[in-house]
Scaffold this active site. Structure first.
Site, PDB file in Angstrom:
ATOM      1  N   HIS A  88     -40.360  47.705  32.578  1.00 36.44           N
ATOM      2  CA  HIS A  88     -41.543  46.841  32.472  1.00 36.44           C
ATOM      3  C   HIS A  88     -42.549  47.062  33.596  1.00 36.44           C
ATOM      4  CE1 HIS A  88     -39.725  45.199  29.055  1.00 36.44           C
ATOM      5  NE2 HIS A  88     -39.107  44.163  29.575  1.00 36.44           N
ATOM      6  N   HIS A 144     -44.465  39.956  25.644  1.00 35.44           N
ATOM      7  CA  HIS A 144     -43.020  39.719  25.714  1.00 35.44           C
ATOM      8  C   HIS A 144     -42.661  38.275  25.340  1.00 35.44           C
ATOM      9  CE1 HIS A 144     -38.895  40.260  26.962  1.00 35.44           C
ATOM     10  NE2 HIS A 144     -39.149  41.491  27.402  1.00 35.44           N
ATOM     11  N   GLU A 169     -41.415  43.075  20.341  1.00 34.26           N
ATOM     12  CA  GLU A 169     -42.349  43.719  21.251  1.00 34.26           C
ATOM     13  C   GLU A 169     -42.935  44.978  20.620  1.00 34.26           C
ATOM     14  OE1 GLU A 169     -40.359  44.053  25.224  1.00 34.26           O
ATOM     15  OE2 GLU A 169     -38.770  43.000  24.122  1.00 34.26           O
TER      16      GLU A 169
END
Length: 362
Positions: free
Chosen positions: A117, A186, A325
């Site tokens: 991420h 997210h 996602e």
């Protein structure tokens, strides 16, 4: 509140006028749904976060559908990716490095031999600037050259606009040097309502005939594999929990789904196409996800163990929500056969995801 096009109200306020969250803005988007009922979304400038999403059930009762907390300590801790805009690179990059034009770029590591991420100080941790646009809000972030090891100064814009039954999330980015970009939202969904229990009984349909099996770090091996005959076959609606506890090597390690599905080809003209349909039989609520992206990471909150307590006062346990996602495939910089995530000066990254809310039986 200021009215805007498509009868959507847009408002802004301090997230916490009396405490540490005073520098964070909360934007509220509110509109009437066709056929009755109000849809509302709130967005935080911290992490360009989709913080809440409220819609009625089949009886018209509103429910807040995202795992969410108003406790800033939890937002910065165990809930720091809930609903955030994830970047500069969503999902995982193996060995915390990328190579561009023959030059190696070490990245900030997040553990387990990966950069996840965007690194330990990714876009989810930043306060973005925001401005009102018709029907919504546009947020901007400047990421310096070398941020978390990624080359190129990157300017990123994320807009949230609400009209009728659809929340649109649109991304744009430009760079000063060759780099890689992979952005997603997210949010964790529970269509029965935040804090109402698990999502194992939700019905899920995925417009994907293949997925990317992964190793113990959740890094794809490389080649796509067909979903047919496996617990990953959601080509027709099936309960999320139907096979989640199967003795399958791809499920026993992560304790559920944390995998990327390869979506069927997207339209060449950039029109978002359906990626997923999520349905809650109890409330009747439905969520259709459409996107321009080639992949969809599905994560069923396998490792949640009550560390975060939601706005409902209920601690979130395993499977309390599901993340859908929209993104490019994990570890694409090391997988030449995957769609490229490279972005070069003079190019513009663009991506659109639509969240369309419905209700069966109304």
């Amino acid at each position: 509140m200021a009215g805007s096009a498509a009868a959507t109200e847009v408002g802004r306020e301090s997230f916490d006028a009396t405490g540490a969250g005073a520098a964070i803005e909360r934007w509220t988007l509110r509109t009437e749904r066709p056929g009755g009922g109000r849809i509302e979304a709130t967005v935080l400038t911290l992490g360009a976060t989709l913080h809440t999403l409220t819609a009625p059930d089949r009886s018209g009762t509103p429910g807040q559908l995202l795992l969410s907390t108003d406790e800033l300590g939890q937002i910065l801790g165990g809930a720091r990716h809930y609903g955030t805009t994830v970047g500069r690179y969503a999902n995982r990059i193996a060995d915390s490095r990328i190579t561009l034009d023959g030059k190696d770029h070490p990245l900030a590591a997040t553990g387990n031999g990966v950069t996840l991420h965007g690194g330990p100080d990714g876009f989810a941790n930043r306060i973005w600037t925001a401005e009102e646009i018709p029907g919504g809000v546009r947020l901007h972030l400047h990421s310096r050259d070398g941020d978390q090891g990624f080359p190129g100064a990157l300017d990123v814009w994320v807009s949230y606009t609400l009209a009728a039954d659809t929340l649109a999330i649109e991304y744009r980015a430009v760079t000063t040097r060759p780099t890689v970009v992979n952005l997603t939202n997210h949010a964790y969904f529970n269509l029965a309502g935040e804090g109402s229990g698990d999502i194992l009984g939700h019905l899920l349909t995925l417009d994907a005939d293949e997925y990317t099996p992964a190793d113990e770090r959740q890094i794809p091996y490389g080649p796509y594999e067909p979903v047919a005959g496996t617990p990953f076959d959601f080509t027709t609606a099936r309960p999320v929990g139907k096979s989640i506890h199967d003795d399958h090597p791809q499920l026993t390690g992560p304790g559920g789904y944390d995998h990327n599905w390869v979506l069927r080809p997207r339209p060449a003209d950039g029109t978002p196409a359906r990626a997923a349909l999520l349905e809650d039989p109890g409330s009747g609520r439905t969520l259709e996800v459409l996107t321009t992206e080639p992949g969809l990471q599905v994560y069923t909150a396998n490792t949640f163990h009550g560390a975060v307590t939601g706005a409902s006062g209920v601690p979130y346990g395993p499977y309390a929500g599901i993340a859908l996602e929209t993104q490019h495939h994990p570890d694409s910089p090391h997988q030449p056969s995957y769609p490229s995530t490279e972005l070069r000066p003079g190019q513009e990254f663009r991506s659109t995801t639509l969240l369309r809310l419905g209700c069966a039986g109304r």
